[in-house]
Write an enzyme that holds these catalytic residues in place. Structure first.
Site, PDB file in Angstrom:
ATOM      1  N   SER A  73       0.833  -1.194   0.000  1.00 25.39           N
ATOM      2  CA  SER A  73       0.000   0.000   0.000  1.00 25.39           C
ATOM      3  C   SER A  73       0.875   1.254   0.000  1.00 25.39           C
ATOM      4  O   SER A  73       1.990   1.233   0.534  1.00 25.39           O
ATOM      5  CB  SER A  73      -0.886  -0.016   1.252  1.00 25.39           C
ATOM      6  OG  SER A  73      -1.964   0.865   1.137  1.00 25.39           O
ATOM      7  N   PRO A  74       0.418   2.348  -0.595  1.00 21.60           N
ATOM      8  CA  PRO A  74       1.229   3.569  -0.607  1.00 21.60           C
ATOM      9  C   PRO A  74       1.540   4.047   0.807  1.00 21.60           C
ATOM     10  O   PRO A  74       0.643   4.116   1.653  1.00 21.60           O
ATOM     11  CB  PRO A  74       0.326   4.582  -1.331  1.00 21.60           C
ATOM     12  CG  PRO A  74      -0.651   3.769  -2.095  1.00 21.60           C
ATOM     13  CD  PRO A  74      -0.867   2.523  -1.300  1.00 21.60           C
ATOM     14  N   CYS A 120       3.709   7.181   2.712  1.00 22.06           N
ATOM     15  CA  CYS A 120       4.534   8.384   2.617  1.00 22.06           C
ATOM     16  C   CYS A 120       5.843   8.183   3.369  1.00 22.06           C
ATOM     17  O   CYS A 120       5.839   7.752   4.524  1.00 22.06           O
ATOM     18  CB  CYS A 120       3.783   9.580   3.184  1.00 22.06           C
ATOM     19  SG  CYS A 120       2.396  10.102   2.166  1.00 22.06           S
ATOM     20  N   ALA A 158       1.942   8.544  -1.980  1.00 21.72           N
ATOM     21  CA  ALA A 158       1.217   9.696  -2.512  1.00 21.72           C
ATOM     22  C   ALA A 158       2.204  10.658  -3.158  1.00 21.72           C
ATOM     23  O   ALA A 158       3.089  11.208  -2.501  1.00 21.72           O
ATOM     24  CB  ALA A 158       0.456  10.397  -1.385  1.00 21.72           C
ATOM     25  N   GLN A 207       0.559   6.262  -6.796  1.00 25.27           N
ATOM     26  CA  GLN A 207      -0.626   6.954  -6.288  1.00 25.27           C
ATOM     27  C   GLN A 207      -0.464   8.449  -6.562  1.00 25.27           C
ATOM     28  O   GLN A 207       0.408   9.105  -5.992  1.00 25.27           O
ATOM     29  CB  GLN A 207      -0.786   6.708  -4.785  1.00 25.27           C
ATOM     30  CG  GLN A 207      -2.075   7.297  -4.222  1.00 25.27           C
ATOM     31  CD  GLN A 207      -2.181   7.107  -2.726  1.00 25.27           C
ATOM     32  OE1 GLN A 207      -1.428   7.720  -1.972  1.00 25.27           O
ATOM     33  NE2 GLN A 207      -3.108   6.264  -2.278  1.00 25.27           N
ATOM     34  N   TYR A 265      -7.761  14.376   1.579  1.00 24.55           N
ATOM     35  CA  TYR A 265      -7.022  15.164   0.597  1.00 24.55           C
ATOM     36  C   TYR A 265      -8.005  15.744  -0.432  1.00 24.55           C
ATOM     37  O   TYR A 265      -9.208  15.556  -0.339  1.00 24.55           O
ATOM     38  CB  TYR A 265      -5.896  14.331  -0.003  1.00 24.55           C
ATOM     39  CG  TYR A 265      -4.899  13.915   1.066  1.00 24.55           C
ATOM     40  CD1 TYR A 265      -4.313  14.879   1.891  1.00 24.55           C
ATOM     41  CD2 TYR A 265      -4.576  12.584   1.294  1.00 24.55           C
ATOM     42  CE1 TYR A 265      -3.421  14.512   2.900  1.00 24.55           C
ATOM     43  CE2 TYR A 265      -3.691  12.215   2.300  1.00 24.55           C
ATOM     44  CZ  TYR A 265      -3.119  13.182   3.098  1.00 24.55           C
ATOM     45  OH  TYR A 265      -2.252  12.824   4.101  1.00 24.55           O
ATOM     46  N   ARG A 279      -8.418   5.202  -4.759  1.00 20.05           N
ATOM     47  CA  ARG A 279      -8.509   5.023  -3.304  1.00 20.05           C
ATOM     48  C   ARG A 279      -9.520   6.017  -2.763  1.00 20.05           C
ATOM     49  O   ARG A 279      -9.438   7.219  -3.039  1.00 20.05           O
ATOM     50  CB  ARG A 279      -7.165   5.220  -2.616  1.00 20.05           C
ATOM     51  CG  ARG A 279      -7.290   5.279  -1.089  1.00 20.05           C
ATOM     52  CD  ARG A 279      -5.967   5.129  -0.352  1.00 20.05           C
ATOM     53  NE  ARG A 279      -5.642   3.708  -0.206  1.00 20.05           N
ATOM     54  CZ  ARG A 279      -4.681   3.248   0.611  1.00 20.05           C
ATOM     55  NH1 ARG A 279      -3.933   4.087   1.312  1.00 20.05           N
ATOM     56  NH2 ARG A 279      -4.450   1.960   0.693  1.00 20.05           N
ATOM     57  N   ARG A 309       1.774  -1.000   7.249  1.00 24.86           N
ATOM     58  CA  ARG A 309       2.634  -1.114   8.429  1.00 24.86           C
ATOM     59  C   ARG A 309       3.291  -2.483   8.557  1.00 24.86           C
ATOM     60  O   ARG A 309       4.432  -2.592   8.995  1.00 24.86           O
ATOM     61  CB  ARG A 309       1.851  -0.769   9.701  1.00 24.86           C
ATOM     62  CG  ARG A 309       1.595   0.726   9.845  1.00 24.86           C
ATOM     63  CD  ARG A 309       0.706   1.023  11.064  1.00 24.86           C
ATOM     64  NE  ARG A 309       0.541   2.450  11.252  1.00 24.86           N
ATOM     65  CZ  ARG A 309      -0.331   3.211  10.589  1.00 24.86           C
ATOM     66  NH1 ARG A 309      -1.100   2.661   9.660  1.00 24.86           N
ATOM     67  NH2 ARG A 309      -0.435   4.486  10.840  1.00 24.86           N
TER      68      ARG A 309
END
Length: 356
Positions: A23-24, A26, A58, A100, A181, A229, A323
């Site tokens: 998963s993206p 940051c 992102a 993403q 966002y 997403r 994570r």
């Protein structure tokens, strides 16, 4: 029977070797948006570890689209070379590269998590934008409401970022319309108080996301998949709901979207979110079943048995993990052993493969 977690999955012309997706995440480790050795090692190790699809963090479609000054970017051609170096490595090790594409809107121009809180000083930051001039919180910048010219720039920036992404070797594009966002801000009545064609009714509030989707799909080859997403709920009364998300997914399906990456929250700071193992899976399941579109499940999925159960119960099609991949870059290799599946290890690591 072979584990479903290690069965292939095809979307358009792309076949994933298993259902495990990075998963993206940051990393806040760029200067002027450029990818560097940190990104190569961080993402490369997950390819060596057996993930089928690795979605880059992102990535700002413009300088003002970044969450922080340290975000990855794709707003200029000079960014392509560094990204291509990484996508080439991932492909060589059997993983598909996704990106993403993101615009932070009113949550932009802030500190990276370990450097401070709230808005950065004027000399480091920039004017933020939003559907309405409402800050995310008292510590965030006051945004300017986008006018028609600004809205068109956002659409054009996503289109151009998609073209650069293709030049950089990406095979999957994900539009970030979650976590409070910009595109999520337009969709939710909690952050969108406009009275023009981009505000008020449900149809008006989702308009920008649909226009961005159409612009991206227009330049994306027909054989490459498009993900979106979303935050399936704001977890706040009067906000965006699961029913809104199901309706949106039905529309996005007609716009050439191939998968909904179902997350939640992020649009208002006071939301009470019942975080726990698999707490967002039910949203992926409802969207999958009621909109008839593939979904990705995300949110405290931490072991092979849990991931396998989600797939076996037809709650989602892909497992997005963040994570747990920070804790274990080689999660797919270890998950295969836990489920009794024999998968290929990198030749450099084969002497460490356990034999049962």
């Amino acid at each position: 029977m072979a584990a479903k977690l290690f069965s292939p999955f095809r979307l358009r012309g792309i076949e994933l070797k298993n259902r495990i997706v990075v998963s993206p995440m940051c990393e806040y480790s760029s200067q002027d948006g450029f990818a560097n050795d940190w990104h190569l090692v961080h993402l490369g190790s997950r390819a060596v570890g057996g993930a089928s699809l690795i979605i880059f963090e992102a990535t700002g479609v413009s300088p003002e689209a970044r969450i922080t000054p340290d975000d990855l970017g794709i707003w200029k051609d000079e960014h392509i070379e560094g990204l291509k170096r990484i996508t080439s490595f991932l492909e060589a090790h059997g993983s598909v590269s996704g990106i993403q594409l993101a615009h932070a809107g009113r949550k932009a121009s802030t500190y990276s998590p370990w450097t401070g809180e709230g808005a950065v000083p004027e000399n480091l930051g920039w004017q933020t934008v939003a559907p309405s001039a409402i800050p995310f919180s008292d510590t965030y910048p006051l945004p300017v409401a986008l006018d028609q010219e600004g809205i068109q720039k956002v659409i054009d920036d996503f289109r151009t970022a998609t073209q650069r992404s293709l030049a950089a070797g990406f095979k999957v594009i994900e539009i970030h319309a979650a976590h409070g966002y910009l595109l999520h801000q337009f969709c939710s009545p909690l952050s969108n108080q406009r009275t023009d064609e981009y505000g008020g009714s449900y149809e008006n509030r989702i308009r920008l996301l649909l226009e961005v989707t159409e612009a991206v799909r227009e330049v994306l080859p027909a054989d490459l998949p498009l993900f979106v997403r979303i935050s399936a709920t704001d977890w706040t009364e009067g906000g965006w709901t699961l029913e809104d998300s199901i309706a949106l997914a039905n529309i996005l399906k007609t716009k050439g979207v191939d998968l909904i990456d179902a997350s939640t929250g992020g649009n208002v700071p006071q939301a009470k979110i019942p975080v726990g193992p698999g707490y967002q899976v039910e949203f992926a399941e409802r969207i999958k079943q009621e909109a008839g579109i593939p979904t990705g499940a995300v949110g405290i999925i931490t072991n092979a048995q849990q991931a396998e159960a989600i797939l076996e119960n037809n709650q989602a099609d892909l497992i997005f993990m963040a994570r747990e991949f920070l804790r274990d870059p080689y999660f797919p290799l270890h998950a295969a052993q836990d489920l009794g599946v024999d998968v290929e290890w990198p030749v450099q690591y084969q002497r460490a493969k356990r034999v049962k």
